[in-house]
Design a protein around this motif. Structure first.
Motif, PDB file in Angstrom:
ATOM      1  N   THR A  38      34.502  49.868  58.944  1.00 60.66           N
ATOM      2  CA  THR A  38      33.881  49.659  57.719  1.00 60.66           C
ATOM      3  C   THR A  38      33.769  50.931  56.968  1.00 60.66           C
ATOM      4  OG1 THR A  38      32.507  47.913  58.911  1.00 60.66           O
ATOM      5  CG2 THR A  38      31.610  49.043  56.700  1.00 60.66           C
ATOM      6  N   PHE A  39      34.084  51.093  55.721  1.00 60.97           N
ATOM      7  CA  PHE A  39      33.948  52.360  55.031  1.00 60.97           C
ATOM      8  C   PHE A  39      33.646  52.015  53.574  1.00 60.97           C
ATOM      9  CE2 PHE A  39      38.381  50.860  54.400  1.00 60.97           C
ATOM     10  CZ  PHE A  39      38.772  51.231  53.227  1.00 60.97           C
ATOM     11  N   THR A  40      33.365  52.887  52.806  1.00 60.25           N
ATOM     12  CA  THR A  40      33.233  52.850  51.275  1.00 60.25           C
ATOM     13  C   THR A  40      34.427  53.326  50.611  1.00 60.25           C
ATOM     14  OG1 THR A  40      30.748  53.233  51.718  1.00 60.25           O
ATOM     15  CG2 THR A  40      31.888  53.642  49.296  1.00 60.25           C
ATOM     16  N   ILE A  41      34.907  52.367  49.820  1.00 60.56           N
ATOM     17  CA  ILE A  41      36.120  52.828  49.092  1.00 60.56           C
ATOM     18  C   ILE A  41      35.874  53.682  47.910  1.00 60.56           C
ATOM     19  CG2 ILE A  41      38.140  51.938  47.357  1.00 60.56           C
ATOM     20  CD1 ILE A  41      37.705  49.293  48.600  1.00 60.56           C
ATOM     21  N   GLY A  42      36.592  54.980  48.170  1.00 59.20           N
ATOM     22  CA  GLY A  42      36.497  56.128  47.232  1.00 59.20           C
ATOM     23  C   GLY A  42      35.662  57.199  48.041  1.00 59.20           C
ATOM     24  N   SER A  43      35.525  57.301  49.367  1.00 58.96           N
ATOM     25  CA  SER A  43      34.735  58.045  50.056  1.00 58.96           C
ATOM     26  C   SER A  43      36.077  59.058  50.695  1.00 58.96           C
ATOM     27  CB  SER A  43      34.119  57.389  51.288  1.00 58.96           C
ATOM     28  OG  SER A  43      34.940  56.857  52.157  1.00 58.96           O
ATOM     29  N   THR A  44      35.511  60.113  51.059  1.00 60.47           N
ATOM     30  CA  THR A  44      36.354  61.285  51.538  1.00 60.47           C
ATOM     31  C   THR A  44      36.724  61.198  53.141  1.00 60.47           C
ATOM     32  OG1 THR A  44      34.566  62.832  51.804  1.00 60.47           O
ATOM     33  CG2 THR A  44      35.762  62.676  49.917  1.00 60.47           C
ATOM     34  N   ASN A  45      36.075  60.245  53.741  1.00 62.67           N
ATOM     35  CA  ASN A  45      36.268  60.048  55.176  1.00 62.67           C
ATOM     36  C   ASN A  45      37.189  59.162  55.854  1.00 62.67           C
ATOM     37  OD1 ASN A  45      34.805  57.786  54.550  1.00 62.67           O
ATOM     38  ND2 ASN A  45      33.244  57.767  56.288  1.00 62.67           N
ATOM     39  N   THR A  46      38.163  58.751  54.823  1.00 58.03           N
ATOM     40  CA  THR A  46      39.005  57.843  54.972  1.00 58.03           C
ATOM     41  C   THR A  46      40.343  58.164  54.359  1.00 58.03           C
ATOM     42  OG1 THR A  46      37.417  55.767  55.287  1.00 58.03           O
ATOM     43  CG2 THR A  46      39.723  55.204  55.028  1.00 58.03           C
ATOM     44  N   ILE A  47      41.569  58.095  55.107  1.00 51.86           N
ATOM     45  CA  ILE A  47      42.705  58.693  54.353  1.00 51.86           C
ATOM     46  C   ILE A  47      43.211  57.616  52.934  1.00 51.86           C
ATOM     47  CG2 ILE A  47      43.860  59.334  56.374  1.00 51.86           C
ATOM     48  CD1 ILE A  47      45.641  56.995  56.388  1.00 51.86           C
ATOM     49  N   GLN A  48      43.486  58.400  51.954  1.00 47.71           N
ATOM     50  CA  GLN A  48      43.780  57.950  50.869  1.00 47.71           C
ATOM     51  C   GLN A  48      44.595  56.739  50.793  1.00 47.71           C
ATOM     52  OE1 GLN A  48      42.578  58.545  47.790  1.00 47.71           O
ATOM     53  NE2 GLN A  48      41.095  59.387  49.225  1.00 47.71           N
ATOM     54  N   ASP A  85      50.897  41.531  50.501  1.00 49.15           N
ATOM     55  CA  ASP A  85      49.991  40.549  50.849  1.00 49.15           C
ATOM     56  C   ASP A  85      50.598  39.527  51.374  1.00 49.15           C
ATOM     57  OD1 ASP A  85      47.508  41.634  49.563  1.00 49.15           O
ATOM     58  OD2 ASP A  85      48.617  40.953  47.600  1.00 49.15           O
ATOM     59  N   ASN A  86      50.009  39.072  52.738  1.00 51.27           N
ATOM     60  CA  ASN A  86      50.852  38.133  53.638  1.00 51.27           C
ATOM     61  C   ASN A  86      49.986  36.615  53.444  1.00 51.27           C
ATOM     62  OD1 ASN A  86      52.395  39.918  55.132  1.00 51.27           O
ATOM     63  ND2 ASN A  86      50.674  40.685  55.986  1.00 51.27           N
ATOM     64  N   THR A  87      48.568  36.835  53.075  1.00 50.02           N
ATOM     65  CA  THR A  87      48.133  35.812  52.666  1.00 50.02           C
ATOM     66  C   THR A  87      46.848  36.639  51.652  1.00 50.02           C
ATOM     67  OG1 THR A  87      47.826  35.156  54.895  1.00 50.02           O
ATOM     68  CG2 THR A  87      46.112  34.197  53.517  1.00 50.02           C
ATOM     69  N   VAL A  88      46.606  35.824  50.503  1.00 49.78           N
ATOM     70  CA  VAL A  88      45.903  36.295  49.433  1.00 49.78           C
ATOM     71  C   VAL A  88      44.615  35.521  49.555  1.00 49.78           C
ATOM     72  CG1 VAL A  88      45.549  36.155  46.935  1.00 49.78           C
ATOM     73  CG2 VAL A  88      47.807  36.531  47.790  1.00 49.78           C
ATOM     74  N   GLY A  89      43.293  36.383  49.750  1.00 49.77           N
ATOM     75  CA  GLY A  89      42.096  35.968  49.977  1.00 49.77           C
ATOM     76  C   GLY A  89      41.524  35.426  48.673  1.00 49.77           C
ATOM     77  N   THR A  90      40.283  34.585  48.953  1.00 49.51           N
ATOM     78  CA  THR A  90      39.594  34.002  47.753  1.00 49.51           C
ATOM     79  C   THR A  90      38.227  34.596  47.432  1.00 49.51           C
ATOM     80  OG1 THR A  90      38.987  32.341  49.119  1.00 49.51           O
ATOM     81  CG2 THR A  90      41.106  31.862  48.046  1.00 49.51           C
ATOM     82  N   GLY A  91      37.883  35.384  48.288  1.00 50.52           N
ATOM     83  CA  GLY A  91      36.278  36.002  48.356  1.00 50.52           C
ATOM     84  C   GLY A  91      36.219  37.160  47.314  1.00 50.52           C
ATOM     85  N   ALA A  92      35.172  37.983  47.765  1.00 54.76           N
ATOM     86  CA  ALA A  92      34.789  39.153  46.764  1.00 54.76           C
ATOM     87  C   ALA A  92      35.797  40.218  46.995  1.00 54.76           C
ATOM     88  CB  ALA A  92      33.663  39.667  47.169  1.00 54.76           C
ATOM     89  N   GLU A  93      36.206  41.044  45.823  1.00 58.86           N
ATOM     90  CA  GLU A  93      37.320  41.907  45.467  1.00 58.86           C
ATOM     91  C   GLU A  93      36.759  43.305  45.918  1.00 58.86           C
ATOM     92  OE1 GLU A  93      40.421  43.676  42.338  1.00 58.86           O
ATOM     93  OE2 GLU A  93      39.437  41.809  41.830  1.00 58.86           O
ATOM     94  N   ALA A  94      37.569  44.076  46.802  1.00 60.21           N
ATOM     95  CA  ALA A  94      37.415  45.362  47.272  1.00 60.21           C
ATOM     96  C   ALA A  94      37.823  46.375  46.148  1.00 60.21           C
ATOM     97  CB  ALA A  94      38.346  45.706  48.387  1.00 60.21           C
ATOM     98  N   VAL A  95      36.805  46.898  45.479  1.00 65.09           N
ATOM     99  CA  VAL A  95      36.630  47.805  44.498  1.00 65.09           C
ATOM    100  C   VAL A  95      35.805  49.147  44.855  1.00 65.09           C
ATOM    101  CG1 VAL A  95      36.720  46.072  42.834  1.00 65.09           C
ATOM    102  CG2 VAL A  95      34.810  46.835  43.487  1.00 65.09           C
ATOM    103  N   THR A  96      36.572  50.091  43.971  1.00 59.98           N
ATOM    104  CA  THR A  96      35.899  51.459  44.371  1.00 59.98           C
ATOM    105  C   THR A  96      34.242  51.400  44.347  1.00 59.98           C
ATOM    106  OG1 THR A  96      37.737  52.455  43.371  1.00 59.98           O
ATOM    107  CG2 THR A  96      35.870  53.809  43.538  1.00 59.98           C
ATOM    108  N   GLY A  97      33.759  52.285  45.374  1.00 57.32           N
ATOM    109  CA  GLY A  97      32.104  52.160  45.447  1.00 57.32           C
ATOM    110  C   GLY A  97      31.587  51.164  46.370  1.00 57.32           C
ATOM    111  N   LYS A  98      32.438  50.160  46.724  1.00 56.56           N
ATOM    112  CA  LYS A  98      31.969  48.745  47.359  1.00 56.56           C
ATOM    113  C   LYS A  98      32.126  49.396  49.082  1.00 56.56           C
ATOM    114  CE  LYS A  98      30.344  45.922  44.438  1.00 56.56           C
ATOM    115  NZ  LYS A  98      29.149  45.611  44.629  1.00 56.56           N
ATOM    116  N   SER A  99      31.429  48.857  49.699  1.00 56.27           N
ATOM    117  CA  SER A  99      31.571  49.074  51.160  1.00 56.27           C
ATOM    118  C   SER A  99      32.352  47.892  51.817  1.00 56.27           C
ATOM    119  CB  SER A  99      30.272  48.903  51.890  1.00 56.27           C
ATOM    120  OG  SER A  99      30.436  48.962  53.527  1.00 56.27           O
TER     121      SER A  99
END
Length: 143
Positions: free
Chosen positions: A84-94, A42-56
């Motif tokens: 833009t992608f959904t975390i947990g989808s199969t169309n983006t590399i792991q 982490d070069n800068t830690v964000g303060t907004g919503a967190e990226a979690v599985t199932g979220k776009s």
């Protein structure tokens, strides 16, 4: 007899060039390397919503081939832009998905992705087989 010395000189010159590799430039070949594990910095830690599985999520990113000889591991730059992608989808590399997981909006992160979590032994259009990747990204939104 007079021809003996020029023939010997020509032979020595030819051997010397052969030993040098024929004059080819190795800098135009892509060196394939890969980090041993996924690394998130982490070069800068964000303060907004967190990226979690199932979220776009939407990120701005830049992608480089991993180069273990470069100080920042950034080799050849391949692409950049919003994504833009959904975390947990199969169309983006792991490795990319795992790297974004846990970030907060506004955060900036560098991700070193081993080939096994990238394009693997098959590679892709711009990525040679068994190549690691370096992503630098900013998380823009989570929905």
């Amino acid at each position: 007899m007079k021809l003996k010395f020029p023939l010997i000189a020509a032979f020595v010159a030819m051997l010397t060039l052969t030993a040098c590799g024929g004059g080819s430039d190795s800098s135009d070949r892509i060196a394939v390397s890969s980090p041993a594990t996924l690394t998130k910095t982490d070069n800068t830690v964000g303060t907004g919503a967190e990226a979690v599985t199932g979220k776009s999520v939407t990120v701005d990113y830049t992608l480089w081939l991993y180069n273990d000889k470069a100080a920042d591991f950034k080799g050849t730059r391949l692409e950049s832009g919003p994504y833009t992608f959904t975390i947990g989808s199969t169309n983006t590399i792991q490795g990319f998905q795992q790297g974004v997981l846990g970030m907060k909006v506004g955060g900036k992160r560098t991700i070193l992705v081993p080939a096994s979590l990238g394009y693997g032994a098959s590679g892709s259009n711009a990525v040679p087989p068994n190549s690691g990747l370096v992503f630098e990204l900013v998380l823009k939104s989570v929905k």
